[in-house]
Scaffold this motif. Structure first.
Motif, mmCIF file in Angstrom:
data_model
loop_
_atom_site.group_PDB
_atom_site.id
_atom_site.type_symbol
_atom_site.label_atom_id
_atom_site.label_comp_id
_atom_site.label_asym_id
_atom_site.label_seq_id
_atom_site.Cartn_x
_atom_site.Cartn_y
_atom_site.Cartn_z
ATOM 1 N N UNK A 40 22.298 5.888 61.170
ATOM 2 C CA UNK A 40 23.639 5.373 60.872
ATOM 3 C C UNK A 40 24.770 6.340 61.145
ATOM 4 N N UNK A 41 24.603 7.679 61.024
ATOM 5 C CA UNK A 41 25.738 8.542 61.385
ATOM 6 C C UNK A 41 26.153 8.377 62.853
ATOM 7 N N UNK A 42 25.206 8.061 63.713
ATOM 8 C CA UNK A 42 25.486 7.860 65.131
ATOM 9 C C UNK A 42 26.076 6.472 65.361
ATOM 10 N N UNK A 43 25.576 5.467 64.640
ATOM 11 C CA UNK A 43 25.990 4.081 64.864
ATOM 12 C C UNK A 43 27.300 3.719 64.182
ATOM 13 N N UNK A 44 27.774 4.533 63.242
ATOM 14 C CA UNK A 44 28.938 4.143 62.453
ATOM 15 C C UNK A 44 30.218 3.985 63.269
ATOM 16 N N UNK A 45 30.292 4.577 64.432
ATOM 17 C CA UNK A 45 31.514 4.493 65.233
ATOM 18 C C UNK A 45 31.448 3.459 66.355
ATOM 19 N N UNK A 46 30.362 2.704 66.422
ATOM 20 C CA UNK A 46 30.270 1.678 67.455
ATOM 21 C C UNK A 46 31.203 0.519 67.116
ATOM 22 N N UNK A 47 31.605 -0.200 68.148
ATOM 23 C CA UNK A 47 32.478 -1.352 67.935
ATOM 24 C C UNK A 47 31.673 -2.500 67.325
ATOM 25 N N UNK A 48 32.383 -3.470 66.742
ATOM 26 C CA UNK A 48 31.723 -4.663 66.216
ATOM 27 C C UNK A 48 30.938 -5.365 67.314
ATOM 28 N N UNK A 49 31.494 -5.408 68.517
ATOM 29 C CA UNK A 49 30.826 -6.054 69.646
ATOM 30 C C UNK A 49 29.502 -5.354 69.955
ATOM 31 N N UNK A 50 29.520 -4.029 69.989
ATOM 32 C CA UNK A 50 28.298 -3.268 70.277
ATOM 33 C C UNK A 50 27.244 -3.492 69.192
ATOM 34 N N UNK A 51 27.668 -3.460 67.925
ATOM 35 C CA UNK A 51 26.719 -3.675 66.823
ATOM 36 C C UNK A 51 26.130 -5.079 66.869
ATOM 37 N N UNK A 52 26.959 -6.065 67.198
ATOM 38 C CA UNK A 52 26.465 -7.439 67.316
ATOM 39 C C UNK A 52 25.455 -7.546 68.447
ATOM 40 N N UNK A 53 25.710 -6.869 69.553
ATOM 41 C CA UNK A 53 24.781 -6.887 70.685
ATOM 42 C C UNK A 53 23.444 -6.259 70.298
ATOM 43 N N UNK A 57 19.843 -8.282 70.090
ATOM 44 C CA UNK A 57 18.674 -7.809 70.828
ATOM 45 C C UNK A 57 17.480 -7.589 69.891
ATOM 46 N N UNK A 58 17.700 -6.856 68.808
ATOM 47 C CA UNK A 58 16.613 -6.548 67.878
ATOM 48 C C UNK A 58 16.054 -7.838 67.256
ATOM 49 N N UNK A 59 16.897 -8.842 67.073
ATOM 50 C CA UNK A 59 16.458 -10.114 66.489
ATOM 51 C C UNK A 59 15.507 -10.871 67.410
ATOM 52 N N UNK A 60 15.503 -10.548 68.690
ATOM 53 C CA UNK A 60 14.616 -11.245 69.621
ATOM 54 C C UNK A 60 13.218 -10.645 69.655
ATOM 55 N N UNK A 61 13.038 -9.468 69.074
ATOM 56 C CA UNK A 61 11.733 -8.811 69.084
ATOM 57 C C UNK A 61 10.844 -9.489 68.043
ATOM 58 N N UNK A 62 9.702 -10.051 68.467
ATOM 59 C CA UNK A 62 8.853 -10.750 67.497
ATOM 60 C C UNK A 62 8.219 -9.791 66.485
ATOM 61 N N UNK A 63 8.055 -10.291 65.289
ATOM 62 C CA UNK A 63 7.378 -9.533 64.253
ATOM 63 C C UNK A 63 5.882 -9.630 64.476
ATOM 64 N N UNK A 64 5.193 -8.528 64.374
ATOM 65 C CA UNK A 64 3.745 -8.509 64.512
ATOM 66 C C UNK A 64 3.133 -8.126 63.183
ATOM 67 N N UNK A 65 2.119 -8.871 62.787
ATOM 68 C CA UNK A 65 1.428 -8.541 61.547
ATOM 69 C C UNK A 65 0.828 -7.151 61.682
ATOM 70 N N UNK A 66 0.847 -6.430 60.602
ATOM 71 C CA UNK A 66 0.366 -5.054 60.607
ATOM 72 C C UNK A 66 -1.150 -4.966 60.535
ATOM 73 N N UNK A 67 -1.591 -3.762 60.500
ATOM 74 C CA UNK A 67 -3.012 -3.495 60.452
ATOM 75 C C UNK A 67 -3.502 -3.316 59.026
ATOM 76 N N UNK A 68 -4.641 -2.684 58.854
ATOM 77 C CA UNK A 68 -5.210 -2.479 57.526
ATOM 78 C C UNK A 68 -4.249 -1.715 56.616
ATOM 79 N N UNK A 69 -4.175 -2.148 55.381
ATOM 80 C CA UNK A 69 -3.339 -1.481 54.403
ATOM 81 C C UNK A 69 -1.908 -1.985 54.349
#
Length: 80
Positions: A40-53, A57-69
């Motif tokens: 977050x110290x690096x991301x705090x100065x990004x524009x709203x447009x950049x953060x939305x982008x 992007x991250x929302x398109x990455x599918x969640x994968x069930x984890x392994x043991x434990x």
């Protein structure tokens, strides 16, 4: 965007240890009110447009069930 800019853990998933660390809290010198792995110290100065982008992007990455434990259905699926 507030979480990305400030790193504040609104869910308080990792509380600050009030006694000996027991694996469920963050010991000093770390602040349990902040998400420790977010850059977050690096991301705090990004524009709203950049953060939305980044969020879109991250929302398109599918969640994968984890392994043991790891908890079952951590991706929000019910398994039906």
């Amino acid at each position: 965007m507030q979480i990305i800019r400030t790193g504040v853990d609104l869910d308080h998933v990792h509380p600050i240890c009030t006694g000996a660390p027991d694996g469920k809290c963050i010991p000093a010198p770390f602040d349990g009110n902040l998400l420790q792995i977010m850059p977050w110290p690096i991301l705090q100065n990004l524009s709203d447009f950049d953060l939305q982008a980044i969020y879109e992007y991250v929302s398109t990455i599918p969640c994968l069930e984890g392994g043991p434990g790891e908890p079952a259905n951590r991706c929000g699926t019910t398994g039906t």
